[in-house]
Design an enzyme around this catalytic site. Structure first.
Site, short mmCIF file in Angstrom:
data_model
loop_
_atom_site.label_atom_id
_atom_site.label_comp_id
_atom_site.label_asym_id
_atom_site.label_seq_id
_atom_site.Cartn_x
_atom_site.Cartn_y
_atom_site.Cartn_z
N GLY A 35 66.66 44.80 -8.10
CA GLY A 35 66.56 43.42 -8.25
C GLY A 35 66.80 42.92 -9.85
O GLY A 35 66.91 43.92 -10.62
N GLN A 62 67.57 37.69 -17.35
CA GLN A 62 67.97 39.08 -17.92
C GLN A 62 69.58 39.21 -18.27
O GLN A 62 70.02 40.21 -18.78
CB GLN A 62 67.82 40.08 -16.69
CG GLN A 62 66.40 40.38 -16.55
CD GLN A 62 66.07 41.42 -15.40
OE1 GLN A 62 65.94 41.18 -14.29
NE2 GLN A 62 65.90 42.64 -16.02
N CYS A 117 62.36 48.55 -15.47
CA CYS A 117 63.20 47.04 -15.60
C CYS A 117 64.45 47.29 -16.39
O CYS A 117 64.40 48.21 -17.22
CB CYS A 117 62.15 46.35 -16.47
SG CYS A 117 63.05 44.64 -16.65
N LEU A 118 65.59 46.83 -15.86
CA LEU A 118 66.65 47.10 -16.50
C LEU A 118 66.83 46.44 -18.10
O LEU A 118 67.46 46.83 -18.80
CB LEU A 118 67.71 46.24 -15.71
CG LEU A 118 67.99 46.81 -14.44
CD1 LEU A 118 68.89 45.90 -13.66
CD2 LEU A 118 68.28 48.15 -14.28
N HIS A 175 58.13 41.00 -9.43
CA HIS A 175 58.68 41.48 -10.69
C HIS A 175 59.60 40.55 -11.07
O HIS A 175 59.68 39.99 -12.31
CB HIS A 175 59.30 42.98 -10.66
CG HIS A 175 59.95 43.45 -11.75
ND1 HIS A 175 59.36 44.43 -12.64
CD2 HIS A 175 61.16 43.26 -12.44
CE1 HIS A 175 60.23 44.83 -13.40
NE2 HIS A 175 61.29 43.93 -13.42
N GLU A 176 60.66 40.12 -10.37
CA GLU A 176 61.78 39.11 -10.72
C GLU A 176 61.30 37.92 -10.77
O GLU A 176 61.84 37.21 -11.86
CB GLU A 176 62.70 39.35 -9.78
CG GLU A 176 63.41 40.74 -9.42
CD GLU A 176 63.98 41.45 -10.78
OE1 GLU A 176 64.35 40.87 -11.50
OE2 GLU A 176 63.83 42.77 -10.63
N HIS A 234 60.07 37.30 -14.36
CA HIS A 234 61.05 36.99 -15.36
C HIS A 234 61.41 35.35 -15.50
O HIS A 234 61.92 35.04 -16.40
CB HIS A 234 62.48 37.73 -14.90
CG HIS A 234 62.50 39.12 -15.28
ND1 HIS A 234 62.46 39.77 -16.76
CD2 HIS A 234 62.50 40.30 -14.69
CE1 HIS A 234 62.62 40.95 -16.64
NE2 HIS A 234 62.49 41.31 -15.34
#
Length: 177
Positions: free
Chosen positions: A48, A53, A101-102, A143-144, A147
């Site tokens: 995701g 991000q 997380c990226l 999670h997304e 953000h």
């Protein structure tokens, strides 16, 4: 032309801002951003990604569950762009699960999330959608979605004892198999 974008890292102020709603879904910039988000997430082995991000303050997320080194038992689904997503309802049941997380490479956290969420969003073609998500896919969505609200998974861990390095996580994952 689709491009892989730079992923904002922990400490970048955009990761702590509330993202702006999308009004012009058919705008070429928004449609290109959707393609770029998918192109950026895939080689990074993400499941995701959210527009903040990649330093874009827009309410767009991609949910793309698939088995990876980080999530070997993840279910497979097509990348799903979600514009202006909302959580309509959720289960009372909360489950802890490991997340990475990226934007926070090398760290994992044991994060409590709702087991089931009912969501609404606009798809990339401008059509309203409603879905019920469960398990790992519900976790990715939450999670997304965080953000978009300026939150990171490290904000949700209950104690710093619920954090570990990616390297240690992989060691423990191998031991469990």
């Amino acid at each position: 032309m689709t491009q892989v974008l730079t992923i904002a890292q922990l400490g970048n102020p955009i990761l702590r801002q509330i993202a702006q709603p999308i009004n012009q879904i058919n705008d070429a910039k928004i449609q290109n951003l959707i393609d770029d988000l998918i192109a950026t997430m895939t080689p990074a082995n993400g499941v995701g990604i959210a527009a903040p991000q990649v330093s874009e303050s827009h309410r767009i997320i991609i949910v793309a569950s698939r088995p990876t080194l980080r999530y070997p038992s993840a279910p497979l689904m097509e990348p799903t762009p979600m514009i202006n997503p909302q959580i309509i309802d959720h289960s009372a049941e909360i489950v802890k699960g490991w997340e990475g997380c990226l934007s926070i490479p090398g760290i994992r956290g044991l994060v409590p999330r709702y087991q089931t969420t009912e969501i609404a969003y606009i798809d990339q073609y401008g059509q309203p959608q409603k879905q019920e998500l469960t398990g790992f896919v519900a976790r990715i969505f939450q999670h997304e979605f965080d953000h978009l609200e300026g939150m990171l998974f490290i904000d949700r861990v209950e104690t710093t004892r619920d954090l570990m390095t990616e390297e240690e996580y992989q060691k423990q994952l191998v031991q469990q198999l």
